[in-house]
Design a protein around this motif. Structure first.
Motif, PDB file in Angstrom:
ATOM      1  N   SER A 116       0.835  -1.205   0.000  1.00  0.00           N
ATOM      2  CA  SER A 116       0.000   0.000   0.000  1.00  0.00           C
ATOM      3  C   SER A 116       0.869   1.254   0.000  1.00  0.00           C
ATOM      4  O   SER A 116       2.051   1.208   0.375  1.00  0.00           O
ATOM      5  CB  SER A 116      -0.921   0.004   1.219  1.00  0.00           C
ATOM      6  OG  SER A 116      -0.164   0.242   2.398  1.00  0.00           O
ATOM      7  N   THR A 117       0.283   2.380  -0.383  1.00  0.00           N
ATOM      8  CA  THR A 117       1.064   3.618  -0.410  1.00  0.00           C
ATOM      9  C   THR A 117       1.507   4.046   0.990  1.00  0.00           C
ATOM     10  O   THR A 117       2.632   4.528   1.173  1.00  0.00           O
ATOM     11  CB  THR A 117       0.260   4.750  -1.087  1.00  0.00           C
ATOM     12  OG1 THR A 117      -1.064   4.798  -0.522  1.00  0.00           O
ATOM     13  CG2 THR A 117       0.165   4.522  -2.586  1.00  0.00           C
ATOM     14  N   ASN A 118       0.645   3.855   1.989  1.00  0.00           N
ATOM     15  CA  ASN A 118       1.087   4.141   3.372  1.00  0.00           C
ATOM     16  C   ASN A 118       2.207   3.197   3.782  1.00  0.00           C
ATOM     17  O   ASN A 118       3.176   3.603   4.433  1.00  0.00           O
ATOM     18  CB  ASN A 118      -0.089   3.982   4.342  1.00  0.00           C
ATOM     19  CG  ASN A 118      -0.924   5.241   4.454  1.00  0.00           C
ATOM     20  OD1 ASN A 118      -0.473   6.332   4.112  1.00  0.00           O
ATOM     21  ND2 ASN A 118      -2.154   5.096   4.923  1.00  0.00           N
ATOM     22  N   GLY A 119       2.082   1.933   3.404  1.00  0.00           N
ATOM     23  CA  GLY A 119       3.132   0.968   3.700  1.00  0.00           C
ATOM     24  C   GLY A 119       4.443   1.330   3.028  1.00  0.00           C
ATOM     25  O   GLY A 119       5.527   1.179   3.622  1.00  0.00           O
ATOM     26  N   ALA A 120       4.353   1.809   1.795  1.00  0.00           N
ATOM     27  CA  ALA A 120       5.558   2.208   1.058  1.00  0.00           C
ATOM     28  C   ALA A 120       6.228   3.405   1.721  1.00  0.00           C
ATOM     29  O   ALA A 120       7.468   3.463   1.837  1.00  0.00           O
ATOM     30  CB  ALA A 120       5.200   2.538  -0.389  1.00  0.00           C
ATOM     31  N   GLU A 121       5.425   4.368   2.158  1.00  0.00           N
ATOM     32  CA  GLU A 121       5.987   5.534   2.839  1.00  0.00           C
ATOM     33  C   GLU A 121       6.690   5.119   4.135  1.00  0.00           C
ATOM     34  O   GLU A 121       7.781   5.605   4.450  1.00  0.00           O
ATOM     35  CB  GLU A 121       4.865   6.536   3.146  1.00  0.00           C
ATOM     36  CG  GLU A 121       4.247   7.183   1.918  1.00  0.00           C
ATOM     37  CD  GLU A 121       5.169   8.177   1.255  1.00  0.00           C
ATOM     38  OE1 GLU A 121       5.532   9.182   1.899  1.00  0.00           O
ATOM     39  OE2 GLU A 121       5.559   7.936   0.088  1.00  0.00           O
TER      40      GLU A 121
END
Length: 464
Positions: A224-229
């Motif tokens: 996920s994008t939050n996970g990537a951040e």
């Protein structure tokens, strides 16, 4: 005097025709918005059947359902076109965490990419190397990559108004990342989800190993994008952290499925075929309401609206619900192959595969002459706030039909929210707005009506 008379006659004929077209478009939009069928069809497709991954039971249930609905419309012909499709199964829910030091872990949301191999039974854990794109792999070389998980973290470009352009600018890392990383000895890859907003939803999508030998193929997942951040931030603090993920997906042998096709035979030019369609398959995380249940029911609705408004097409109008756009494009390729073998003359094709949001217009892959004709129709669409008419792409499934004479078009809805749902578990029926869906169906029907009435402009043959 005679010239003046002819000029006045021509003007009066054009005014009458414009008025006639305005009335027909009004009838189309009114019928769709007050007596539409597309929303009810999509409700069943999404909530009673669900995600329709190629080769799955749900995909076959969708074939039977949509064929039955087309049969009920009283079309001149409805049939199934066999096509062999890949069968990939996701397996048990994926699991992943970031380990910053022994025993200290943070779970992160991931999902396997379509076509990926599984991790070992106990999962895979390794150090991580972050890159912004495939081109960085060669610069890093095998020494820096071997034995590690490559983390592709190039985000979609937020300042591009055309979100499909932003998607196209980074989707190569999802599709080809595992193939390229495997060449340098990586043990797996994690790819930032193709999503413009920050959330906890991983977005799947097709990937390919190409001709990479089996022994060099590595498991691939989206984060996920939050996970990537989070992962990127933790890597700046601790480059030696480890990432663990487990997935049990599996590729099986190809199985038979079908394109679903129905047509109204033309009253004057039956051998000139116009296609309208979307793809019936979807990914398995949600129920595929936007991608591409919306396009399928809108395309079915085109034929129903033409019949409901009493319009009898001059040309044969055919709805095609293509199978396997998401992970193979087998349906689109098979349809074009059969059409060519039969010597069929396709003059126009329209695809809806950009979600069920408010329609803005169309993009066209056609000659300058045909595009000039479209420009003359802009005033007919203005009352419905349809303003976007550009030359460009059309659709993946109708692309194989391309030749010098055909006009290819793609419906272009407002795209700003599309990638919030694309290939993710929130692509569900509750994300669909009934009115927006019906406006899209009417807009597609209006364009089909105009091209059927006036025809396409064949290119001039250059003398040898």
């Amino acid at each position: 005097m005679r010239k003046l008379f002819l000029a006045l006659l021509l003007i009066s004929t054009q005014v009458f025709s414009q008025s006639e077209d305005e009335k027909q478009l009004k009838k189309i939009y009114t019928t769709s918005l007050t007596n539409g069928q597309s929303y009810e069809w999509l409700d069943h497709l999404s909530n009673q059947i669900g995600g329709r991954l190629s080769g799955s039971l749900n995909a076959e249930r969708a074939v039977r359902y949509t064929k039955g609905q087309l049969d009920s419309l009283g079309l001149d012909r409805v049939w199934l076109q066999p096509v062999m499709v890949p069968k990939w199964v996701r397996g048990a829910p994926e699991f992943a965490y970031v380990e910053t030091k022994p025993g200290v872990t943070t779970n992160v949301p991931i999902c396997a990419l379509g076509g990926s191999i599984a991790t070992p039974d106990g999962g895979l854990k390794a150090e991580v190397i972050e890159v912004k794109g495939i081109e960085e792999l060669e610069k890093l070389g095998r020494e820096a990559i071997e034995g590690k998980i490559v983390f592709f973290n190039r985000p979609m470009q937020a300042d591009l108004i055309n979100t499909f352009e932003a998607y196209g600018g980074c989707v190569d890392q999802r599709y080809s990342g595992a193939r390229e990383a495997g060449k340098y000895g990586a043990v797996g890859i994690i790819v930032r989800s193709m999503n413009l907003r920050l959330d906890d939803l991983p977005h799947t999508g097709a990937m390919s190993y190409g001709d990479l030998p089996v022994q060099h193929r590595v498991p691939a997942a989206a984060i996920s994008t939050n996970g990537a951040e989070l992962l990127s931030s933790l890597l700046t603090l601790n480059p030696d952290l480890q990432f663990y993920f487990r997935q049990t997906c599996k590729q099986f042998k190809d199985v038979q499925s079908y394109n679903v096709i129905g047509e109204i035979r033309g009253s004057e030019y039956p051998n000139e075929i116009m296609v309208v369609g979307g793809h019936l398959d979807s990914w398995d995380l949600g129920d595929g309401s936007h991608d591409d249940g919306a396009g399928c029911v809108q395309s079915m609705e085109v034929l129903r609206l033409l019949k409901e408004t009493g319009y009898r097409p001059k040309r044969t109008i055919r709805v095609v619900l293509f199978m396997n756009e998401e992970n193979g494009l087998r349906g689109g390729n098979e349809y074009a192959k059969v059409a060519k073998s039969k010597g069929e003359n396709h003059v126009f094709a329209l695809e809806s595969d950009s979600g069920g949001f408010t329609p803005r217009g169309f993009s066209f892959d056609c000659s300058d002459e045909n595009f000039a004709q479209v420009q003359k129709w802009k005033s007919l669409f203005e009352p419905y706030l349809i303003h976007y008419f550009k030359k460009g792409g059309s659709g993946a499934d109708i692309g194989p039909l391309k030749n010098d004479g055909i006009v290819l078009a793609g419906l272009r809805p407002d795209s700003q929210r599309y990638f919030d749902y694309h290939h993710a578990e929130n692509d569900t029926f509750d994300a669909i707005n009934k009115r927006e869906l019906e406006l899209g169906a009417a807009t597609m029907t209006a364009l089909i009506y105009l091209f059927d009435k006036y025809g396409t402009i064949m290119p001039k043959k250059v003398k040898g």
